[in-house]
Every structure is written in structure tokens, then in C-alpha cells.
Design an enzyme around this catalytic site. Structure first.
Site, PDB file in Angstrom:
ATOM      1  N   ASN A   6       0.877  -1.174   0.000  1.00 16.26           N
ATOM      2  CA  ASN A   6       0.000   0.000   0.000  1.00 16.26           C
ATOM      3  C   ASN A   6       0.909   1.217   0.000  1.00 16.26           C
ATOM      4  O   ASN A   6       1.515   1.544   1.010  1.00 16.26           O
ATOM      5  CB  ASN A   6      -0.885  -0.020   1.261  1.00 16.26           C
ATOM      6  N   LYS A   8       0.128   4.235  -0.245  1.00 15.87           N
ATOM      7  CA  LYS A   8      -0.503   5.423   0.376  1.00 15.87           C
ATOM      8  C   LYS A   8      -0.252   6.653  -0.510  1.00 15.87           C
ATOM      9  O   LYS A   8      -0.205   6.523  -1.731  1.00 15.87           O
ATOM     10  CB  LYS A   8       0.013   5.596   1.808  1.00 15.87           C
ATOM     11  N   HIS A  96      -9.378   1.354   5.075  1.00 20.61           N
ATOM     12  CA  HIS A  96      -8.090   1.506   5.771  1.00 20.61           C
ATOM     13  C   HIS A  96      -8.294   2.442   6.967  1.00 20.61           C
ATOM     14  O   HIS A  96      -9.081   3.383   6.902  1.00 20.61           O
ATOM     15  CB  HIS A  96      -7.042   2.083   4.818  1.00 20.61           C
ATOM     16  N   GLU A  98      -6.642   4.786   8.015  1.00 21.32           N
ATOM     17  CA  GLU A  98      -6.409   6.215   7.724  1.00 21.32           C
ATOM     18  C   GLU A  98      -7.645   6.844   7.096  1.00 21.32           C
ATOM     19  O   GLU A  98      -7.915   8.035   7.308  1.00 21.32           O
ATOM     20  CB  GLU A  98      -5.153   6.362   6.843  1.00 21.32           C
ATOM     21  N   GLU A 168      -5.003  -4.742  10.581  1.00 26.04           N
ATOM     22  CA  GLU A 168      -3.992  -3.716  10.764  1.00 26.04           C
ATOM     23  C   GLU A 168      -4.253  -2.981  12.075  1.00 26.04           C
ATOM     24  O   GLU A 168      -5.055  -2.029  12.101  1.00 26.04           O
ATOM     25  CB  GLU A 168      -4.046  -2.715   9.601  1.00 26.04           C
ATOM     26  N   GLY A 174       2.861   2.424  10.803  1.00 25.06           N
ATOM     27  CA  GLY A 174       3.797   3.544  10.682  1.00 25.06           C
ATOM     28  C   GLY A 174       4.560   3.845  11.959  1.00 25.06           C
ATOM     29  O   GLY A 174       5.219   4.887  12.056  1.00 25.06           O
ATOM     30  N   SER A 214       3.815  -2.039  10.260  1.00 32.84           N
ATOM     31  CA  SER A 214       5.268  -2.133  10.475  1.00 32.84           C
ATOM     32  C   SER A 214       5.834  -3.505  10.141  1.00 32.84           C
ATOM     33  O   SER A 214       6.750  -3.978  10.814  1.00 32.84           O
ATOM     34  CB  SER A 214       5.629  -1.718  11.921  1.00 32.84           C
TER      35      SER A 214
END
Ligand code: 13P
Length: 257
Positions: A6, A8, A96, A98, A168, A174, A214
């Protein structure tokens, strides 16, 4: 085993094309070492066509990072499923964290997008995962269970490759702090059980359950050797061919036992 990147909101078009070429070259150079691995990359929308062309003769699926739930209309800035399929996209990340965090995307919206993906033969990669507060308060499993319930409502899955789930944990994305292999396996087992209740054990047992948060070459083998962790959804380590393929090498070694 599916290794998916991904990207992003990273890379401009030349850099994205270069990254796709480096991945394609790395797979070519590996001869048959990656034969048992499925690959996908999910670049930004504006790169989809160009990246798709680079990867055309390679075993790498191209996915988008989001999709609108309607076919067309006055939805400024949104991208529809027919647009995605028209540039060769086969997969789409939905829900996701985010998107949930920054755009308030709800389980209901995730569901509408997943249904829309299926209407257009796109494989949804549905993301679920708890925040650190939810984990600390002991609610991680109920949160993920509720996210799945919401996302999968009315979604028909008759073959394992109709659906991909990515677990996730928000606190691992991250941060450099991945879930432990045990934490990942625990949650993946819960997800697998939920899928078995909904779609039957036969179909559920072969649905790809990706771990994301990660994942790097150094921790990939431990995570991917868990029985219900059948791949990775990789963020920052997918932005360099070397680390992305490094994870794939670990995956291949796990499969070889
Ligand atoms: P990182 O690998 O950068 O933690 O991102 C994971 C992720 O969000 C993939 O969708």
C-alpha cells in the site's frame, strides 16, 4: 501467500513507475523463487494505469486504495469502480484506518464500498483493526468483530478469492512497532472464525488474511509463519523494491519450511 504493498500518498508518477519496474525486475531476477507468492501493489490513483502497464506481464495485481460506492455522479474528487476496472485494476483496499480516522469512514460506508467492489469484480481488501486504547481496555477482539460484521453485511462470498481481509492494528501502522506474532495470530484466528461462521469453513480456510502494521524484512518471517497469517499489507517497506521483495523472500522461505 499474498504480499501486497500500500503505497498510500507516496511517490510521484516517475518514482512510482520506477518502483514498479524495480519490483518487476526483482521478480524476474528471482527466477522461480517467488512462484508460490502472489503479489499486489496499490499505488495512488493517478499511477494506476502506468503501473499496470509496467506490471502487465508480471504476476503482480494492481489495486486501488479506495473506491466510491456509486458508479458515477456528482462526487467531486471521488473515483468509481468502473474507472478502476477500466485501467486494469483488480483489487481495492477498503476501510483503511487512515480513511476511517481522517475521513470518518464508517463500517456502513465500508460495507457499501465492498458491495460495489463485488458488483464490478474487484476483490476488496477490507481493513480492520483496533486503536491502542481499545487494545488496552481489552476490546480489541470485539472491535474487530464489529468492524467485520459491519463491513461484510450482505456481501456474498462463494470462493476464497472473492475477499481479502487485512488486520492492521492502528497502533502498529507507521510506528515501527509491529504486533507480536502471537497477537497477530490471535486476531487472525478470530477473523477466520468469523468468516467461517459467515461463509462456511471450506471457503473461510482459504481466504487470505493479511497482517499490516510495520511489517519489515526483519520481522516478516515470524509474522508470516503464524498459521492464520497468510500475507502482509505493507506500507513504508513497500516503497523500496528491496524491502518489499525482502519481505517476499521471507515469505517464500516460510512456505518452503
Ligand atoms: P506500515 O507498514 O508503514 O506500518 O503501514 C501499514 C499499512 O497501513 C498498510 O496498509
Amino acid at each position: 501467500m499474498l504480499i501486497a504493498g500500500n503505497w498510500k500518498m507516496n511517490t510521484d508518477l516517475p518514482r512510482g513507475v520506477e518502483l514498479a519496474k524495480a519490483i518487476a525486475d526483482g521478480i524476474d531476477d528471482a527466477d522461480s523463487a517467488f512462484d508460490a507468492i502472489d503479489f499486489a501493489v496499490c499505488p495512488p490513483f493517478v499511477h494506476l494505469q502506468a503501473v499496470g502497464e509496467v506490471l502487465e506481464d508480471h504476476p503482480v495485481a494492481v489495486g486501488a486504495q479506495d473506491v466510491h460506492s456509486e458508479d458515477e455522479g456528482a462526487y467531486t474528487s471521488d473515483v468509481s469502480a468502473p474507472m478502476l476496472t477500466s485501467v486494469g485494476c483488480t483489487h481495492v483496499i477498503i476501510g483503511h484506518s487512515e480513511r476511517r480516522q481522517y475521513y470518518g469512514e464508517t463500517d456502513g460506508e465500508v460495507n457499501q464500498k465492498a458491495l460495489q467492489a463485488h458488483r464490478h469484480d474487484l476483490v476488496p481488501i477490507i481493513c480492520v483493526g483496533e486503536t491502542i486504547d481499545q487494545r488496552r481496555s481489552g476490546d480489541a477482539k470485539s472491535v474487530v468483530h464489529a468492524q467485520l460484521e459491519g463491513a461484510l453485511d450482505g456481501l456474498e462470498v462463494t470462493a476464497a478469492d472473492d475477499l481479502i481481509i487485512a488486520y492492521e492494528p492502528v497502533w502498529a501502522i507507521g510506528t515501527g512497532e509491529s504486533a507480536t506474532p502471537e497477537q497477530a495470530q490471535d486476531m487472525h484466528a478470530v477473523i477466520r472464525e468469523d468468516l467461517a461462521d459467515r461463509y462456511g469453513a471450506d471457503v473461510a480456510s482459504d481466504i487470505e488474511l493479511l497482517y499490516g502494521g510495520s511489517m519489515k524484512p526483519h520481522n516478516a518471517a515470524d509474522l508470516l509463519s503464524q498459521p492464520d497469517v497468510t500475507g502482509g499489507l505493507i506500507g513504508s517497506a513497500s516503497l523500496e523494491a528491496e524491502s518489499f521483495l525482502g519481505i517476499a523472500e521471507e515469505a517464500a522461505a516460510v512456505l518452503e519450511g
